[in-house]
Design a protein around this motif. Sequence first.
Motif, PDB file in Angstrom:
ATOM      1  N   ALA A  95       0.790  -1.521  -0.124  1.00  0.00           N
ATOM      2  CA  ALA A  95      -0.271  -0.180  -0.069  1.00  0.00           C
ATOM      3  C   ALA A  95       0.867   1.298   0.475  1.00  0.00           C
ATOM      4  N   VAL A  96       2.410   0.845   0.548  1.00  0.00           N
ATOM      5  CA  VAL A  96       2.835   2.464   0.509  1.00  0.00           C
ATOM      6  C   VAL A  96       3.590   2.834  -0.379  1.00  0.00           C
ATOM      7  N   ILE A  97       3.566   1.043  -0.952  1.00  0.00           N
ATOM      8  CA  ILE A  97       4.748   1.908  -2.778  1.00  0.00           C
ATOM      9  C   ILE A  97       3.036   2.560  -3.484  1.00  0.00           C
ATOM     10  N   ALA A  98       1.957   1.823  -3.159  1.00  0.00           N
ATOM     11  CA  ALA A  98       0.707   2.416  -4.596  1.00  0.00           C
ATOM     12  C   ALA A  98       0.753   3.628  -3.700  1.00  0.00           C
ATOM     13  N   SER A 100      11.828   5.459  -0.134  1.00  0.00           N
ATOM     14  CA  SER A 100      11.785   3.832   0.367  1.00  0.00           C
ATOM     15  C   SER A 100      11.254   2.982  -0.545  1.00  0.00           C
ATOM     16  N   VAL A 101      10.721   3.473  -1.459  1.00  0.00           N
ATOM     17  CA  VAL A 101       9.371   3.064  -2.903  1.00  0.00           C
ATOM     18  C   VAL A 101      10.272   1.703  -3.543  1.00  0.00           C
ATOM     19  N   VAL A 102      11.705   1.913  -4.306  1.00  0.00           N
ATOM     20  CA  VAL A 102      12.161   1.114  -4.892  1.00  0.00           C
ATOM     21  C   VAL A 102      12.725   0.266  -3.658  1.00  0.00           C
ATOM     22  N   ARG A 103      13.207   0.385  -2.908  1.00  0.00           N
ATOM     23  CA  ARG A 103      13.596  -0.735  -2.081  1.00  0.00           C
ATOM     24  C   ARG A 103      12.667  -1.706  -1.198  1.00  0.00           C
TER      25      ARG A 103
END
Length: 210
Positions: A63-66, A109-112
């Motif tokens: 959910a954080v990524i999206a 944080s997203v790509v990681r």
Amino acid sequence: MSSPQPSTAKGAATRARLLEVAAIGFAEKGYSATKFSELIKTSGLTKGAFYFYFPSKAALASAVIADQEQRWVDQVEKRVLAHQTPTEQLADLLPAMLDLLKHEPGAWSVVRLAGELGADGALDGNVAQPTDAWVELLAGIIRAGQKTREFRAELDAGGVATVLVGAFHGIKSLADAGTPADRGPQLERHAEILADLAFAGLGILNLPTA
């Protein structure tokens, strides 16, 4: 499993706050080293209340990524496409992304997260890799520049965009391995080199001045 979407404004605000807390936590420690129990404690919610929004750490990370992918691509796209020409848009793309990383700590944080969850097979299938939206944005700018003859017409816009976005995330990963104090300046230095290579490859020799 996707997390439920709240039906009230209060619920939506709570979910947004949980995503913000999680994004910062994942940015500081990474997915594996961040304990779900720590995130719940930091949120101030009971375990049961937290589980209503996110039943697992994997669901929370997805959910954080999206959430962040959509918000940040929208922010950068709005700023970049406000420029009149594709050359000006391209020239501001990396600075816009660097400003985003500088002022939004969770952006690291997203790509990681996507990489870690993808390797574990835990990434929600409904969540696209965060690079996809960036590739689409950059490819659109390149195609527009080809139509106006600002960029070399024979280049594969999608392929060039994929390589450039991949390169940016690669140098970001290298910077991410350093200390928080060093990673920003290191990324800026490497991004400047990448921009020079991109401009030369696209055939842009005279960049607009600020």
